[in-house]
Design a protein around this motif. Structure first.
Motif, PDB file in Angstrom:
ATOM      1  N   GLY A 136      57.445  61.896  -4.086  1.00  0.00           N
ATOM      2  CA  GLY A 136      58.245  61.131  -3.711  1.00  0.00           C
ATOM      3  C   GLY A 136      59.789  61.026  -4.454  1.00  0.00           C
ATOM      4  O   GLY A 136      58.882  61.522  -6.251  1.00  0.00           O
ATOM      5  N   TYR A 137      60.520  60.236  -4.751  1.00  0.00           N
ATOM      6  CA  TYR A 137      62.037  60.116  -5.723  1.00  0.00           C
ATOM      7  C   TYR A 137      62.447  58.396  -5.493  1.00  0.00           C
ATOM      8  O   TYR A 137      61.926  57.871  -4.658  1.00  0.00           O
ATOM      9  N   LEU A 169      61.079  50.904  -4.598  1.00  0.00           N
ATOM     10  CA  LEU A 169      61.133  51.277  -3.599  1.00  0.00           C
ATOM     11  C   LEU A 169      61.218  53.064  -3.885  1.00  0.00           C
ATOM     12  O   LEU A 169      62.289  53.846  -3.881  1.00  0.00           O
ATOM     13  N   VAL A 170      60.056  54.014  -3.127  1.00  0.00           N
ATOM     14  CA  VAL A 170      60.840  56.053  -3.273  1.00  0.00           C
ATOM     15  C   VAL A 170      60.124  55.937  -1.406  1.00  0.00           C
ATOM     16  O   VAL A 170      59.810  55.387  -0.722  1.00  0.00           O
ATOM     17  N   ASN A 185      50.032  66.561   9.912  1.00  0.00           N
ATOM     18  CA  ASN A 185      50.797  66.311   9.536  1.00  0.00           C
ATOM     19  C   ASN A 185      51.534  66.054   8.625  1.00  0.00           C
ATOM     20  O   ASN A 185      51.449  65.377   7.101  1.00  0.00           O
ATOM     21  N   PRO A 186      52.864  66.687   8.616  1.00  0.00           N
ATOM     22  CA  PRO A 186      53.684  66.381   7.815  1.00  0.00           C
ATOM     23  C   PRO A 186      54.670  65.180   7.797  1.00  0.00           C
ATOM     24  O   PRO A 186      54.813  65.141   9.054  1.00  0.00           O
ATOM     25  N   SER A 187      55.323  64.463   6.950  1.00  0.00           N
ATOM     26  CA  SER A 187      55.316  63.432   7.572  1.00  0.00           C
ATOM     27  C   SER A 187      56.703  62.798   6.502  1.00  0.00           C
ATOM     28  O   SER A 187      56.840  63.295   5.077  1.00  0.00           O
ATOM     29  N   ILE A 188      57.657  61.989   7.057  1.00  0.00           N
ATOM     30  CA  ILE A 188      58.586  61.296   5.226  1.00  0.00           C
ATOM     31  C   ILE A 188      58.575  59.746   5.890  1.00  0.00           C
ATOM     32  O   ILE A 188      57.925  59.191   6.596  1.00  0.00           O
ATOM     33  N   GLY A 189      58.096  59.120   4.491  1.00  0.00           N
ATOM     34  CA  GLY A 189      58.224  57.717   4.393  1.00  0.00           C
ATOM     35  C   GLY A 189      58.918  57.132   3.544  1.00  0.00           C
ATOM     36  O   GLY A 189      59.746  57.774   2.451  1.00  0.00           O
TER      37      GLY A 189
END
Length: 253
Positions: free
Chosen positions: A178-179, A185-186, A244-248
């Motif tokens: 992530g960034y 907060l990422v 499971n690809p996910s974003i969070g």
């Protein structure tokens, strides 16, 4: 004048000491050792879980769905720690099976869908290099599943459907990158392999169903005999496997 000069000397001494004392810097994101994560994404059924082979008792007939998860991580050292995670997962069953339960009872596709609840814990690696965030987890725990394939019909109830749940060992292997949009907060992308072995067992003893009428061939008079159902035992075990690809979001505090 002497008093004034003395005050000037004392003030200069304190200013000199204060100037040489290093300023206390605010804690960086990497220094925060407690993390909360929330994510959502796609759940792709794989292997036996996606199989529609009626000859395979472990086939799940599952299709692509979705999942959400919430995790709490605690870093005991700089980069390694412990993660506790809850995941909710939903996978509909294949179109050819969505109108019929495995035992032939009509149903809607919504009620026939798989739902999986995971409560997992295990080691986590988490590192932040400037704004780049990296993490990896190996988790194990419990999976609690429900769905049409865990129907255990009572032989004395011809119209009934038992909405059972099954439980077993669950797992997840995942990695994320992530960034850091803020120091604490990422936003990250995560890819996980998740699954388990939910099982359900149930027994029905012999039960009274009713009476059946017979005619005595000699007297022509009717008589009745009690009818009992045969004992039934259900032993079901399924194999759940999903990618499971996910974003969070990852929040460190």
């Amino acid at each position: 004048m002497k008093k004034f000069a003395f005050v000037i000397i004392i003030s200069a001494f304190y200013l000199s000491v204060y100037a040489q004392t290093p300023a206390k810097e605010p804690a960086t994101a990497a220094a925060r050792n407690m993390i909360v994560e929330v994510s959502a994404g796609y759940s792709m059924a794989m292997g036996t879980y996606a199989s529609s082979d009626k000859q395979n008792d472990k086939a799940g007939c599952a299709t692509g769905g979705w999942q959400v998860q919430l995790a709490f991580d605690w870093l005991a050292t700089k980069d390694f720690g412990l993660a506790i995670q809850y995941t909710f997962q939903r996978n509909p069953i294949e179109n050819g099976f969505s109108k019929v339960y495995p035992n032939g009872i009509p149903a809607s596709s919504g009620s026939a869908a798989w739902t999986n609840n995971y409560l997992l814990a295990g080691p986590v690696f988490m590192k932040q290099i400037r704004r780049l965030h990296l993490d990896a987890k190996v988790l194990g725990g419990v999976i609690v599943s429900s769905g049409a394939c865990f129907d255990t019909p009572d032989p004395t109830d011809t119209a009934g459907y038992n909405s059972n749940i099954a439980a077993g060992f669950g797992y997840q292997f995942s990695a994320g990158a992530g960034y850091a949009i803020l120091p604490h907060l990422v936003i990250k992308f995560n890819l996980g392999l998740q699954g388990g072995w939910p099982a359900k067992s149930r027994q029905y003893g012999s039960k009274f169903i009713g009476y059946e009428e017979y005619i005595d061939p000699k007297t022509g008079l009717p008589y009745y005999e009690a009818i009992y159902s045969a004992p039934v035992t259900y032993d079901m075990e399924k194999v759940v496997t999903t990618l499971n690809p996910s974003i969070g979001l990852v929040y460190r505090f």
